[in-house]
Each structure stands twice: as structure tokens, then as C-alpha cells.
Design an enzyme around this catalytic site. Structure first.
Site, PDB file in Angstrom:
ATOM      1  N   GLY A  82      19.408  24.803   2.067  1.00 53.70           N
ATOM      2  CA  GLY A  82      19.265  26.160   1.562  1.00 53.70           C
ATOM      3  C   GLY A  82      20.592  26.720   1.091  1.00 53.70           C
ATOM      4  O   GLY A  82      21.429  25.992   0.554  1.00 53.70           O
ATOM      5  N   GLY A 119      26.842  29.892   7.692  1.00 53.33           N
ATOM      6  CA  GLY A 119      27.808  30.979   7.882  1.00 53.33           C
ATOM      7  C   GLY A 119      28.014  31.179   9.369  1.00 53.33           C
ATOM      8  O   GLY A 119      27.878  30.253  10.154  1.00 53.33           O
ATOM      9  N   CYS A 137      31.447  30.875  13.689  1.00 49.97           N
ATOM     10  CA  CYS A 137      32.080  29.636  14.149  1.00 49.97           C
ATOM     11  C   CYS A 137      32.263  28.577  13.070  1.00 49.97           C
ATOM     12  O   CYS A 137      33.397  28.153  12.825  1.00 49.97           O
ATOM     13  CB  CYS A 137      31.282  29.056  15.313  1.00 49.97           C
ATOM     14  SG  CYS A 137      31.409  30.062  16.799  1.00 49.97           S
ATOM     15  N   LYS A 179      35.080  29.240  10.305  1.00 49.88           N
ATOM     16  CA  LYS A 179      36.466  29.304  10.793  1.00 49.88           C
ATOM     17  C   LYS A 179      36.886  27.988  11.458  1.00 49.88           C
ATOM     18  O   LYS A 179      38.031  27.563  11.351  1.00 49.88           O
ATOM     19  CB  LYS A 179      36.669  30.487  11.743  1.00 49.88           C
ATOM     20  CG  LYS A 179      36.194  30.255  13.154  1.00 49.88           C
ATOM     21  CD  LYS A 179      36.849  31.180  14.160  1.00 49.88           C
ATOM     22  CE  LYS A 179      36.224  31.039  15.539  1.00 49.88           C
ATOM     23  NZ  LYS A 179      36.672  29.894  16.314  1.00 49.88           N
TER      24      LYS A 179
HETATM   25  N1  NAD Z   1      30.384  33.198  19.648  1.00 50.97           N
HETATM   26  C1  NAD Z   1      29.958  31.953  19.815  1.00 50.97           C
HETATM   27  O1  NAD Z   1      28.793  31.645  19.565  1.00 50.97           O
HETATM   28  C2  NAD Z   1      30.913  30.893  20.325  1.00 50.97           C
HETATM   29  C3  NAD Z   1      30.401  29.676  20.793  1.00 50.97           C
HETATM   30  C4  NAD Z   1      31.278  28.687  21.239  1.00 50.97           C
HETATM   31  C5  NAD Z   1      32.650  28.923  21.248  1.00 50.97           C
HETATM   32  N2  NAD Z   1      33.129  30.123  20.792  1.00 50.97           N
HETATM   33  C6  NAD Z   1      34.578  30.341  20.874  1.00 50.97           C
HETATM   34  O2  NAD Z   1      34.835  31.157  22.035  1.00 50.97           O
HETATM   35  C7  NAD Z   1      35.957  32.023  21.803  1.00 50.97           C
HETATM   36  C8  NAD Z   1      35.538  33.462  22.055  1.00 50.97           C
HETATM   37  O3  NAD Z   1      34.567  33.808  21.092  1.00 50.97           O
HETATM   38  P1  NAD Z   1      33.595  35.072  21.252  1.00 50.97           P
HETATM   39  O4  NAD Z   1      32.582  34.943  20.175  1.00 50.97           O
HETATM   40  O5  NAD Z   1      33.154  35.221  22.672  1.00 50.97           O
HETATM   41  O6  NAD Z   1      34.633  36.258  20.903  1.00 50.97           O
HETATM   42  P2  NAD Z   1      34.355  37.821  20.919  1.00 50.97           P
HETATM   43  O7  NAD Z   1      35.150  38.405  19.835  1.00 50.97           O
HETATM   44  O8  NAD Z   1      32.868  38.069  20.984  1.00 50.97           O
HETATM   45  O9  NAD Z   1      34.953  38.308  22.345  1.00 50.97           O
HETATM   46  C9  NAD Z   1      36.297  38.302  22.665  1.00 50.97           C
HETATM   47  C10 NAD Z   1      36.581  39.362  23.753  1.00 50.97           C
HETATM   48  O10 NAD Z   1      37.963  39.289  24.110  1.00 50.97           O
HETATM   49  C11 NAD Z   1      38.424  40.621  24.380  1.00 50.97           C
HETATM   50  N3  NAD Z   1      39.878  40.647  24.294  1.00 50.97           N
HETATM   51  C12 NAD Z   1      40.657  40.679  23.182  1.00 50.97           C
HETATM   52  N4  NAD Z   1      41.956  40.642  23.528  1.00 50.97           N
HETATM   53  C13 NAD Z   1      42.011  40.567  24.885  1.00 50.97           C
HETATM   54  C14 NAD Z   1      43.056  40.476  25.829  1.00 50.97           C
HETATM   55  N5  NAD Z   1      44.339  40.432  25.468  1.00 50.97           N
HETATM   56  N6  NAD Z   1      42.728  40.408  27.149  1.00 50.97           N
HETATM   57  C15 NAD Z   1      41.425  40.436  27.538  1.00 50.97           C
HETATM   58  N7  NAD Z   1      40.399  40.535  26.690  1.00 50.97           N
HETATM   59  C16 NAD Z   1      40.683  40.593  25.381  1.00 50.97           C
HETATM   60  C17 NAD Z   1      37.716  41.455  23.340  1.00 50.97           C
HETATM   61  O11 NAD Z   1      37.673  42.816  23.721  1.00 50.97           O
HETATM   62  C18 NAD Z   1      36.311  40.794  23.301  1.00 50.97           C
HETATM   63  O12 NAD Z   1      35.430  41.416  24.213  1.00 50.97           O
HETATM   64  C19 NAD Z   1      36.425  31.708  20.380  1.00 50.97           C
HETATM   65  O13 NAD Z   1      37.425  30.745  20.443  1.00 50.97           O
HETATM   66  C20 NAD Z   1      35.176  31.125  19.715  1.00 50.97           C
HETATM   67  O14 NAD Z   1      35.511  30.262  18.648  1.00 50.97           O
HETATM   68  C21 NAD Z   1      32.299  31.112  20.352  1.00 50.97           C
HETATM   69  O1  UPG Z   2      19.522  23.341   9.439  1.00 46.06           O
HETATM   70  C1  UPG Z   2      20.278  24.312   9.417  1.00 46.06           C
HETATM   71  C2  UPG Z   2      20.808  24.900  10.585  1.00 46.06           C
HETATM   72  C3  UPG Z   2      21.680  25.986  10.473  1.00 46.06           C
HETATM   73  N1  UPG Z   2      22.007  26.475   9.242  1.00 46.06           N
HETATM   74  C4  UPG Z   2      22.968  27.591   9.139  1.00 46.06           C
HETATM   75  O2  UPG Z   2      24.122  27.259   9.906  1.00 46.06           O
HETATM   76  C5  UPG Z   2      24.741  28.437  10.413  1.00 46.06           C
HETATM   77  C6  UPG Z   2      25.051  28.301  11.896  1.00 46.06           C
HETATM   78  O3  UPG Z   2      23.844  28.267  12.639  1.00 46.06           O
HETATM   79  P1  UPG Z   2      23.820  27.940  14.225  1.00 46.06           P
HETATM   80  O4  UPG Z   2      24.540  26.681  14.462  1.00 46.06           O
HETATM   81  O5  UPG Z   2      22.418  28.023  14.676  1.00 46.06           O
HETATM   82  O6  UPG Z   2      24.577  29.205  14.803  1.00 46.06           O
HETATM   83  P2  UPG Z   2      25.923  29.500  15.630  1.00 46.06           P
HETATM   84  O7  UPG Z   2      25.560  30.520  16.634  1.00 46.06           O
HETATM   85  O8  UPG Z   2      26.985  29.767  14.634  1.00 46.06           O
HETATM   86  O9  UPG Z   2      26.262  28.154  16.471  1.00 46.06           O
HETATM   87  C7  UPG Z   2      27.203  27.164  16.026  1.00 46.06           C
HETATM   88  O10 UPG Z   2      28.532  27.563  16.309  1.00 46.06           O
HETATM   89  C8  UPG Z   2      28.790  27.807  17.723  1.00 46.06           C
HETATM   90  C9  UPG Z   2      30.211  28.319  17.864  1.00 46.06           C
HETATM   91  O11 UPG Z   2      31.162  27.301  17.812  1.00 46.06           O
HETATM   92  C10 UPG Z   2      28.571  26.495  18.484  1.00 46.06           C
HETATM   93  O12 UPG Z   2      28.848  26.708  19.865  1.00 46.06           O
HETATM   94  C11 UPG Z   2      27.130  26.031  18.275  1.00 46.06           C
HETATM   95  O13 UPG Z   2      26.931  24.793  18.931  1.00 46.06           O
HETATM   96  C12 UPG Z   2      26.888  25.870  16.773  1.00 46.06           C
HETATM   97  O14 UPG Z   2      25.527  25.510  16.532  1.00 46.06           O
HETATM   98  C13 UPG Z   2      23.773  29.592  10.075  1.00 46.06           C
HETATM   99  O15 UPG Z   2      24.259  30.274   8.939  1.00 46.06           O
HETATM  100  C14 UPG Z   2      22.463  28.902   9.747  1.00 46.06           C
HETATM  101  O16 UPG Z   2      21.676  29.625   8.814  1.00 46.06           O
HETATM  102  C15 UPG Z   2      21.482  25.906   8.079  1.00 46.06           C
HETATM  103  O17 UPG Z   2      21.798  26.327   6.968  1.00 46.06           O
HETATM  104  N2  UPG Z   2      20.626  24.837   8.202  1.00 46.06           N
END
Ligand code: NAD
Ligand code: UPG
Length: 430
Positions: free
Chosen positions: A262, A266, A269, A272
Site C-alpha cells: 500500500g 510510518g 519507530c 527513525k
Molecule cells: N513507542 C513504541 O512503540 C516503541 C517500541 C519499542 C521501542 N521503542 C523505543 O523506546 C524508547 C522510548 O520510546 P517511547 O515511545 O516510550 O517514548 P515517549 O516519547 O512516548 O516517552 C518518553 C518519556 O520520557 C520522558 N522524559 C523525557 N526526558 C526525561 C528525563 N530527562 N528524565 C525522565 N523522563 C524523561 C518524557 O516525558 C516521556 O514521558 C525509544 O528509544 C523508542 O525508539 C518505542
Molecule cells: O503489512 C504491513 C504492516 C504494517 N504496515 C505499516 O507499517 C507501519 C508500522 O506498523 P506497526 O509495525 O504495526 O507499528 P509500530 O507500532 O510502529 O511497531 C513497529 O515499531 C515498534 C517500535 O520500534 C516495534 O517495537 C514493533 O515491533 C514494530 O512492529 C504502519 O505505518 C503500518 O501501516 C504496512 O504498510 N504493511
């Protein structure tokens, strides 16, 4: 175990509530007083299915929150769950992580017990040992491998299913270089692993754990881009890409998930993290061509969607309904949503844009206040010259008679979710 978690966003709050649920004593540390107050009131500061219930159940007992880093001295292990965004050029921005590490080190300096610091954030290889550990050691006066131990535990949860992903993981990765750190990580995860019916636990080195996270996200993003590349070829031959992709997904070596072709990927994660590992690889002299191509294909999909639109409607002056503003269904998160490049290109072309999303409208409005917003898909379609389907929200699959109210019923579907029907000009991107 007594655990502290620095950062209480998507990851920090989810893991804190889940650790409390498996029996640990958890304290969340965040600089945001609103988040801390919310957690202590038993309310989750973020919206994730099942999280409100866990926070309500454990707040004030196994789960508490504070802005005061001194709380770490009552715990044995600290997880750093701070943001690691991309700078211009894709490089990982460690400024918040470094600042958190400094505050953590200063607090640990007031304690005379040893401590294990675990990176939960996504960081490029060598960050934990090369950047975080030295900062904590310097600020605390502790010595790495002696009274200060470090580990890395990458997180694979997805937004929208964070709790169930964390409590039911495909795998648990524990990166450590010392027995003390490894034992602490095992102690934290043993109850979760037991409850989750024994998923594989990979005990590995710290840099390997850091790299596993990028490899995981890079592979998934590249898998979607490869599906898009194949689907684009299919389209040129007028071959049904869905039939092709679902057939190849039956090969267990390929597997069906993340073959959804599609308008591309985006979110907070994939973009970046792929950018960061490309920048890091270039920094050590390697050009990661497959990952670069994955980004290129992804960037091209919204352009191709607009090309489809132009086959029927000149966007200049046309009223275009953009259906779906969130980066994926089930979330109000618009970070790197595919709607962003589309809305920007349509604005530049002089379209009269009306956006609709079941839950992400407020967030999108905050960033793009000058376009129109509708409070239903039907209202967005009313009088529109064309509709672009950008997010695969299930409700878009049910649209039918709503298309009759369009000025010209051109529907360009970026997610292959709308059913082709009599009375509309239907174009699928793939
Ligand atoms: N969001 C996801 O789905 C996901 C999944 C897997 C890994 N990660 C990774 O986990 C990490 C955190 O991501 P997130 O999405 O939870 O971030 P987020 O932005 O949702 O949360 C970060 C928190 O840190 C706090 N913060 C900022 N500066 C601070 C400080 N100096 N001391 C204490 N707290 C502070 C902020 O207020 C915020 O609540 C990133 O490295 C991200 O890549 C995210
Ligand atoms: O078949 C697919 C599956 C997903 N997407 C797109 O891919 C993006 C990411 O989707 P998804 O992976 O479900 O969401 P996130 O919450 O961003 O999770 C990803 O990023 C996280 C942060 O690192 C990881 O922890 C997860 O394992 C990883 O799936 C979205 O824009 C979806 O629309 C597609 O286009 N086609």
C-alpha cells in the site's frame, strides 16, 4: 524485584504496569508532572488497550511514579526508556538519553549499593557501553563491572497492542556482559516468561542486543517495501498483487505478516530506526543498500498514489478527501503518517483538502490547522471530487452509499480496503 523505569511514555508506562502485574515493585520516573500525577491517580497517561486496567489495579501498590530520581536508590535495576529520535541526516539523537543518564548517575552517587542499569530505548550498537555507562559511572563515582553493571533489553511492542505484545512476546532479548547484569535481567523477566508460556529467551552481548532491535525493525520495514515493490510490478502487468502476496506468504520461509502492500510504513519507530541504522552504518564505512532502497520505495508510494489520482482529477482546486490520518489503525498517533506527505503535496498542488480520521483528527489539526476536517467519512466525502484512502481503518471497508454524495466519485485506495462497486471510479494503488 525492585525496579525503576526512567521515562514513562509508550514503552515506560507499558513495561512498568506489566512488571507490576507479574509481581515486581516498580517506580516510574518522569520529568512530566502530569504523567506522574496521572499514574499515581491510577490512570494511564497513554491510551493502550488493557493499560488503564493494569495501572488502576497496581497504582499505589506495586506501581508508583515520581519526578525524583532519588527513588532509584531503593531499587536494584533501572531501565532507561527515554526517547531516541532521529536528527537531521538520520543520526540518533541521544541528548535526552544522556541527560537522563546524568540524572540517574547523580542519584546513584548518593547510594552505597551496587546497581544494574538497562537500556530499554532503541540505541545504535555501542551506545550502552560507549555512551550511557560512562556517563552514569562518571556522575555516580561508580565503576562499570564492579558496583555498576549495564545491560540492554530491546523492546518489540507495537502501539495499539503494547500490553499484549509485552506480556506475550515472540522472544525476550537480554544483553549483558557481566554475570551480575545477566542475573538481574533474568530475575526481572523470569516471572513474565513463565506466565507467557516460555517464549525463547536470547541471552547475548550488549551490542548484539542493540543491533537485534534495528535488524528486527529494518527487516520488517524492508519486507513491507519489498511487498510494495512486487505489488507495483504486479500493477503494471494488471496482475492482482493481493493474490500474489497472499500466495507467497504461505511459504513458511516468507510468512504472511507485514506483506501488506500500500502507501507504505510510518509511525514513531520504523522511519527513525531505519534512518538511524543507515546513518550509523555509513559512519562505520558501510553503505546499507537494501535499507536505503527500502526507504526509497517507501518514499515513492505516496507519490505513486497521487499519480493515480492525477489520472482522473487535476488536484489544483479539487476538493480531495483524505481518509485516515493516523500512521496505522488503532492509534491517534500521526508521527510519520503517510497522510503527511500526501497532505503536503496536495496543498502544494492547490487542492482543497478535507481530512477525516476516527481518532487522530485533533493531532493532525495541531500540525495542519489550515485544512478542513470532517467528523465522519460520509461528511468528508460529501461534495468531494476525489477520495484518497490512506489508513486501513476497518470502518473504511464498510463505506458504500457514502460515495454517492461525492461530486465525482473517484476513489484512490492506498490500502486496498474499499470494496470495488458500481457507481464509483475505483483505483487501487497496488
Ligand atoms: N513507542 C513504541 O512503540 C516503541 C517500541 C519499542 C521501542 N521503542 C523505543 O523506546 C524508547 C522510548 O520510546 P517511547 O515511545 O516510550 O517514548 P515517549 O516519547 O512516548 O516517552 C518518553 C518519556 O520520557 C520522558 N522524559 C523525557 N526526558 C526525561 C528525563 N530527562 N528524565 C525522565 N523522563 C524523561 C518524557 O516525558 C516521556 O514521558 C525509544 O528509544 C523508542 O525508539 C518505542
Ligand atoms: O503489512 C504491513 C504492516 C504494517 N504496515 C505499516 O507499517 C507501519 C508500522 O506498523 P506497526 O509495525 O504495526 O507499528 P509500530 O507500532 O510502529 O511497531 C513497529 O515499531 C515498534 C517500535 O520500534 C516495534 O517495537 C514493533 O515491533 C514494530 O512492529 C504502519 O505505518 C503500518 O501501516 C504496512 O504498510 N504493511
Amino acid at each position: 524485584m525492585r525496579i525503576s523505569i526512567v521515562g514513562s511514555g509508550y514503552v515506560g508506562t507499558t513495561i512498568a504496569a506489566c512488571f507490576a502485574d507479574v509481581g515486581h515493585d516498580v517506580v516510574n520516573i518522569d520529568i512530566d508532572e502530569g504523567i506522574v500525577a496521572s499514574l499515581n491517580d491510577g490512570q494511564s497517561p497513554i491510551h493502550e488497550p488493557g493499560l488503564d486496567e493494569l495501572v488502576a489495579e497496581h497504582a499505589g501498590e506495586g506501581l508508583r511514579a515520581t519526578t525524583d530520581y532519588a527513588a532509584v536508590t531503593d531499587t536494584e535495576v533501572t531501565f532507561l526508556a527515554l526517547p531516541t529520535p532521529a536528527e537531521d541526516g538520520g543520526h540518533i539523537d541521544l541528548s535526552v538519553t544522556k541527560s537522563g543518564a546524568r540524572s540517574l548517575g547523580a542519584a546513584l552517587g548518593e547510594s552505597d549499593t551496587d546497581h544494574v542499569v538497562v537500556t530499554k530505548s532503541t540505541v545504535v550498537p555501542t551506545t550502552t557501553e560507549g555512551t550511557i555507562a560512562p556517563i552514569v559511572a562518571e556522575e555516580s563515582g561508580m565503576s562499570v563491572g564492579d558496583d555498576l553493571h549495564v545491560g540492554m533489553n530491546p523492546e518489540f511492542l507495537r502501539e495499539g497492542s503494547a500490553v499484549s505484545d509485552f506480556l506475550g512476546p515472540d522472544k525476550v532479548v537480554l544483553g549483558a556482559e557481566t554475570d551480575r547484569a545477566r542475573e538481574a535481567l533474568r530475575g526481572v523477566f523470569d516471572p513474565l516468561v513463565e506466565r507467557a508460556s516460555d517464549p525463547p529467551v536470547i541471552e547475548t552481548g550488549i551490542a548484539e542486543a542493540e543491533m537485534i532491535k534495528y535488524a528486527n525493525n529494518g527487516f520488517l520495514a524492508a519486507k513491507i517495501s519489498l511487498a510494495n515493490d512486487i505489488a507495483n510490478v504486479c500493477r503494471e502487468y494488471d496482475v492482482d498483487s493481493e493474490a500474489v502476496l497472499s500466495a507467497i506468504g504461505l511459504d513458511h520461509r516468507i510468512e504472511s505478516e507485514f506483506l501488506g502492500a500500500g502507501v507504505g510504513w510510518g509511525g514513531s519507530c520504523f522511519p527513525k530506526d531505519v534512518a538511524a541504522i543507515i546513518a550509523a552504518a555509513r559512519g562505520v564505512g558501510y553503505e546499507p543498500m537494501m535499507l536505503e532502497a527500502a526507504v526509497e520505495v517507501n518514499d515513492r508510494q505516496p507519490v505513486r498514489l497521487l499519480d493515480r489520482l492525477r489520472e482522473y482529477v487535476d488536484p489544483a482546486g479539487a476538493r480531495v478527501a483524505v481518509l485516515g490520518l493516523a500512521f496505522k489503525p488503532g492509534t491517534d498517533d500521526i508521527r510519520n503518517s503517510r497522510a503527511i506527505p500526501l497532505v503536503e503535496a496536495l496543498s502544494e498542488a492547490g487542492s482543497d483538502i478535507v481530512g477525516y480520521d476516527p481518532v487522530a483528527t485533533d493531532n493532525f489539526h495541531g500540525r495542519y490547522p489550515d485544512i478542513d476536517y470532517a467528523d465522519s467519512a460520509a461528511a468528508a466525502l460529501d461534495g468531494a471530487d476525489a477520495a484518497l484512502v490512506v489508513t486501513d481503518w476497518p470502518e473504511f471497508a464498510d463505506l458504500n452509499g457514502e460515495f454517492d454524495a461525492m461530486a465525482t466519485p473517484v476513489v484512490v485506495d492506498g490500502r486496498r480496503i474499499v470494496t470495488r462497486r458500481e457507481g464509483i471510479v475505483y483505483e487501487s494503488l497496488v
